[in-house]
Write an enzyme that holds these catalytic residues in place. Structure first.
Site, short mmCIF file in Angstrom:
data_model
loop_
_atom_site.label_atom_id
_atom_site.label_comp_id
_atom_site.label_asym_id
_atom_site.label_seq_id
_atom_site.Cartn_x
_atom_site.Cartn_y
_atom_site.Cartn_z
N CYS A 134 49.22 78.01 34.08
CA CYS A 134 49.52 79.44 33.93
C CYS A 134 48.27 80.20 33.52
O CYS A 134 47.88 80.20 32.35
CB CYS A 134 50.63 79.62 32.89
N CYS A 137 48.78 82.99 30.97
CA CYS A 137 48.94 82.51 29.58
C CYS A 137 47.59 82.09 28.99
O CYS A 137 47.32 82.32 27.82
CB CYS A 137 49.87 81.30 29.51
N ASP A 138 46.74 81.44 29.79
CA ASP A 138 45.59 80.71 29.21
C ASP A 138 44.21 81.22 29.60
O ASP A 138 43.21 80.71 29.08
CB ASP A 138 45.69 79.22 29.59
#
Ligand SMILES: Cc1cc2nc3c(=O)[nH]c(=O)nc-3n(C[C@H](O)[C@H](O)[C@H](O)COP(=O)(O)OP(=O)(O)OC[C@H]3O[C@@H](n4cnc5c(N)ncnc54)[C@H](O)[C@@H]3O)c2cc1C
Length: 311
Positions: A134, A137-138
């Site tokens: 993701c 997200c990261d």
């Protein structure tokens, strides 16, 4: 004691929220259960530019707008990680991992899909230590670093473009000699100066120093040569798997685990409907999840009326 409803929707992604909206708006007593935040996969998407009505919108913002629209019709909304579904006459008995039991004559399944793993050495070991599924997200952990994206479909290229905003460089490693992503995405990726491409490359290992990812090893499919690509992060987009474990015993899955329905989103079990990414189909997008949600919500209403007429 089980909580009873007319309709239970499992999954609050765009598809499930739309099905619940249609059923609740038709005055049915609806429960929506999800084991994560509402919005489903939209929460992992940065910019969405192919959902009509918005020239471009952030995934979490679209999730909030869909949730607000749904809640106007006042369904119950609860946390619940569904583990099993059993049949008891007309009733569907739904159990969650915190031992709650819910019953309804109608179950709508909208549990979507999840990322597929590559299955190479180092993938599990370095998950969360450089291996991610993701970018939204990261990506922030990889500011000004060299990162790698594995895959060549829409998600891989969309996420690669997103990563390129922060990373020093993004190398897309793909096992074929051309991308599968939509032409508009390909055009943007090829025009992005931070993005590079390695073709015909079969990833064989994710290498690290014990703490973090340091490189990937891949085999050049044309020459058979093994090569190493230094990288701080590996973002993997190599396909999706259906989220259907709780529904295995119902006999509604195909041999790959996807749910089979007709055009009205009916499965072969009366009163069980399925829609969105969890269905056996070709295109998995927000627009068709929403469209199928409306069909399922309306079909659920028709089924409920038939049941009432019979009793
Ligand atoms: C990185 C990425 C980028 C994307 N970009 C786009 C884009 O730009 N445009 C576009 O149209 N589409 C895009 N998509 C695809 C789109 O997000 C999906 O097609 C869409 O979200 C599918 O909706 P859904 O409601 O079927 O399922 P999902 O959105 O997957 O929602 C399923 C929900 O079910 C819940 N759930 C699963 N199992 C259980 C259980 N056992 N118990 C309780 N709850 C459960 C999950 O928590 C989740 O909230 C993207 C997908 C990804 C991964």
């Amino acid at each position: 004691m089980a909580d009873k409803y007319d309709v239970i929707v499992v999954g609050a992604g765009p598809g499930g929220m739309t099905a619940a909206l249609y059923a609740a708006r038709a005055n049915l007593n609806v429960l929506v259960l999800d084991r994560g935040p509402y919005g489903g996969q939209m929460n992992n998407t940065d910019a969405i530019d192919n959902y009509p009505g918005f020239t471009e919108i952030k995934g979490p913002e679209l999730s909030q707008k869909m949730y607000d629209t749904l809640m106007k019709f006042e369904p119950d909304y609860k946390y619940g990680n569904v583990q099993t579904v059993a049949l008891d006459g007309n009733e569907k008995v739904i159990k969650t991992d915190d031992d709650h039991e819910y019953r309804a004559p109608i179950l709508i399944i909208a549990t979507g899909s999840d990322h597929r793993h590559l299955g190479v050495p180092g993938e599990e070991e370095y998950s969360g230590k450089g291996v991610s599924y993701c970018a939204v997200c990261d990506a922030a952990f990889f500011k000004d670093e060299d990162v790698t994206v594995i895959g060549g479909g829409d998600s891989a290229i969309e996420e690669g473009i997103y990563l390129a905003q922060l990373a020093k460089s993004v190398t897309v490693v793909h096992r074929r000699d051309e991308l599968r992503a939509q032409p508009t995405l390909q055009k943007r990726a090829f025009a992005n100066k931070k993005m590079k491409f390695v073709w015909n490359a079969q990833t064989e290992e994710i290498v690290g120093d014990g703490n973090r990812v340091t490189s990937i090893k891949y085999r050049d499919k044309e020459t058979g040569e093994e090569k190493e690509l230094p990288t701080a992060g590996v973002f993997i987009y190599v396909g999706v798997l259906p989220q259907t474990a709780p529904f295995k015993e119902l006999g509604i899955l195909d041999d790959q685990g996807w749910i089979v329905t007709d055009d009205h989103m009916k499965t072969k079990v009366p009163g069980i409907f399925a829609l969105g990414d969890v269905r056996e189909k070709d295109l998995r997008q927000i627009a068709n999840a929403v469209g199928e949600g409306s069909v399922a919500g309306q079909a659920a209403y028709n089924y409920y009326q038939d049941l009432k007429d019979r009793n």
